[in-house]
Write an enzyme that holds these catalytic residues in place. Sequence first.
Site, PDB file in Angstrom:
ATOM      1  N   ASN A 170       0.873  -1.179   0.000  1.00 39.52           N
ATOM      2  CA  ASN A 170       0.000   0.000   0.000  1.00 39.52           C
ATOM      3  C   ASN A 170       0.907   1.226   0.000  1.00 39.52           C
ATOM      4  O   ASN A 170       1.566   1.503   0.996  1.00 39.52           O
ATOM      5  CB  ASN A 170      -0.884  -0.038   1.261  1.00 39.52           C
ATOM      6  CG  ASN A 170      -1.761   1.189   1.395  1.00 39.52           C
ATOM      7  OD1 ASN A 170      -1.802   2.040   0.497  1.00 39.52           O
ATOM      8  ND2 ASN A 170      -2.458   1.291   2.509  1.00 39.52           N
ATOM      9  N   LYS A 185       0.092   4.266  -0.133  1.00 38.54           N
ATOM     10  CA  LYS A 185      -0.528   5.415   0.554  1.00 38.54           C
ATOM     11  C   LYS A 185      -0.300   6.701  -0.255  1.00 38.54           C
ATOM     12  O   LYS A 185      -0.277   6.643  -1.474  1.00 38.54           O
ATOM     13  CB  LYS A 185       0.002   5.500   1.993  1.00 38.54           C
ATOM     14  CG  LYS A 185      -0.159   4.170   2.745  1.00 38.54           C
ATOM     15  CD  LYS A 185       0.059   4.286   4.226  1.00 38.54           C
ATOM     16  CE  LYS A 185      -0.109   2.908   4.878  1.00 38.54           C
ATOM     17  NZ  LYS A 185      -0.007   2.933   6.328  1.00 38.54           N
ATOM     18  N   HIS A 218      -9.316   0.735   5.140  1.00 34.18           N
ATOM     19  CA  HIS A 218      -8.007   0.935   5.781  1.00 34.18           C
ATOM     20  C   HIS A 218      -8.191   1.823   7.012  1.00 34.18           C
ATOM     21  O   HIS A 218      -9.022   2.730   7.007  1.00 34.18           O
ATOM     22  CB  HIS A 218      -7.017   1.579   4.802  1.00 34.18           C
ATOM     23  CG  HIS A 218      -5.633   1.562   5.349  1.00 34.18           C
ATOM     24  ND1 HIS A 218      -5.184   2.513   6.238  1.00 34.18           N
ATOM     25  CD2 HIS A 218      -4.610   0.680   5.184  1.00 34.18           C
ATOM     26  CE1 HIS A 218      -3.939   2.218   6.586  1.00 34.18           C
ATOM     27  NE2 HIS A 218      -3.565   1.113   5.961  1.00 34.18           N
ATOM     28  N   GLU A 222      -6.627   4.208   8.138  1.00 33.88           N
ATOM     29  CA  GLU A 222      -6.498   5.657   7.890  1.00 33.88           C
ATOM     30  C   GLU A 222      -7.769   6.207   7.251  1.00 33.88           C
ATOM     31  O   GLU A 222      -8.150   7.360   7.498  1.00 33.88           O
ATOM     32  CB  GLU A 222      -5.250   5.918   7.021  1.00 33.88           C
ATOM     33  CG  GLU A 222      -3.970   5.697   7.825  1.00 33.88           C
ATOM     34  CD  GLU A 222      -2.815   5.098   7.047  1.00 33.88           C
ATOM     35  OE1 GLU A 222      -2.789   5.200   5.805  1.00 33.88           O
ATOM     36  OE2 GLU A 222      -1.919   4.511   7.698  1.00 33.88           O
ATOM     37  N   GLU A 239      -5.025  -5.410  10.306  1.00 31.68           N
ATOM     38  CA  GLU A 239      -4.032  -4.376  10.565  1.00 31.68           C
ATOM     39  C   GLU A 239      -4.318  -3.717  11.912  1.00 31.68           C
ATOM     40  O   GLU A 239      -5.127  -2.791  11.988  1.00 31.68           O
ATOM     41  CB  GLU A 239      -4.068  -3.316   9.458  1.00 31.68           C
ATOM     42  CG  GLU A 239      -3.751  -3.843   8.087  1.00 31.68           C
ATOM     43  CD  GLU A 239      -3.131  -2.779   7.193  1.00 31.68           C
ATOM     44  OE1 GLU A 239      -2.087  -3.053   6.594  1.00 31.68           O
ATOM     45  OE2 GLU A 239      -3.682  -1.666   7.105  1.00 31.68           O
ATOM     46  N   GLY A 283       2.698   1.884  10.922  1.00 25.90           N
ATOM     47  CA  GLY A 283       3.625   3.006  10.829  1.00 25.90           C
ATOM     48  C   GLY A 283       4.323   3.341  12.136  1.00 25.90           C
ATOM     49  O   GLY A 283       4.936   4.401  12.279  1.00 25.90           O
ATOM     50  N   SER A 338       3.710  -2.573  10.196  1.00 24.84           N
ATOM     51  CA  SER A 338       5.169  -2.630  10.384  1.00 24.84           C
ATOM     52  C   SER A 338       5.778  -3.962   9.945  1.00 24.84           C
ATOM     53  O   SER A 338       6.698  -4.473  10.583  1.00 24.84           O
ATOM     54  CB  SER A 338       5.544  -2.301  11.831  1.00 24.84           C
ATOM     55  OG  SER A 338       5.131  -0.983  12.158  1.00 24.84           O
ATOM     56  N   GLY A 346       5.220   1.211   4.689  1.00 26.34           N
ATOM     57  CA  GLY A 346       6.527   1.874   4.526  1.00 26.34           C
ATOM     58  C   GLY A 346       7.520   1.097   3.672  1.00 26.34           C
ATOM     59  O   GLY A 346       8.109   1.665   2.737  1.00 26.34           O
TER      60      GLY A 346
END
Length: 250
Positions: free
Chosen positions: A10, A12, A95, A97, A167, A173, A213, A235
């Site tokens: 992803n 993002k 997600h 977020e 998740e 993150g 992570s 990330g």
Amino acid sequence: MKRTPIIAGNWKMNNTLAESAALIEALKNAGNKNNAEIIVAPSFTSLAKVAELAKGSSLQVSAQDVHWEDKGAFTSAVSPVQAKDAGATHTILGHSERRSVFGDTDEILNKKVAAALRHNLTIIFCVGETLEQREANETIAVINSQIENGLKGFTAEQLKGLIIAYEPVWAIGTGKTATPDQAQEVHAAIRATLAKLYNEDFAQATRILYGGSVKDTNVDEIMAKPDVDGALVGGQALIAEKFARIINFN
Ligand code: 13P
């Protein structure tokens, strides 16, 4: 039951067109020793470009979200029709977020699920608890209600191919990964919930990804767990060598 692993990235809100192009080109040479399904989810600005460059390779392209309507006066939103037209075969929905920053509720997500199914986009449906909820022992209840309400009204037949991503919000993150045992516990609970809500075959066939992570250094132990069928990576999906190592987990 043998399930084909999925490694998804992803991206993002990252990457210019040039950066997206460089990343997808690098991933074409990443190898795939586990014969995993490899999916990348670029920003909408890069989606068509990435899909074009991925053509002819085994890389698949996902949207990060879609709106629930096919078109209309919804400034800044992207419809499932547009995502498909740009080359997406999948879409992430729910997600954390999207849930926490943009206010996607279970009801909204349920409409987005309908929209994605209507247009044959394979859904990567994200669920996960906050740290507060985990500490209050609410993890499984929270996740069950996200699944039950988000997917409400659809049959196993309609949801065939669904992908779930667990998740934990506290692991996204933050550099804090769930331990392999914590991931396994929740994944097994999700599978049991799918069996209860739908049927055992559907539960056994559904791939459940872990996200939060995931790194080149911890992917092997997470993937070793029986109910972990893949990873949804943030990330480290932006760094070709790291993501390549994750794809080729041991
Ligand atoms: P990180 O891998 O950066 O923790 O992000 C996980 C994630 O949210 C993937 O969707």
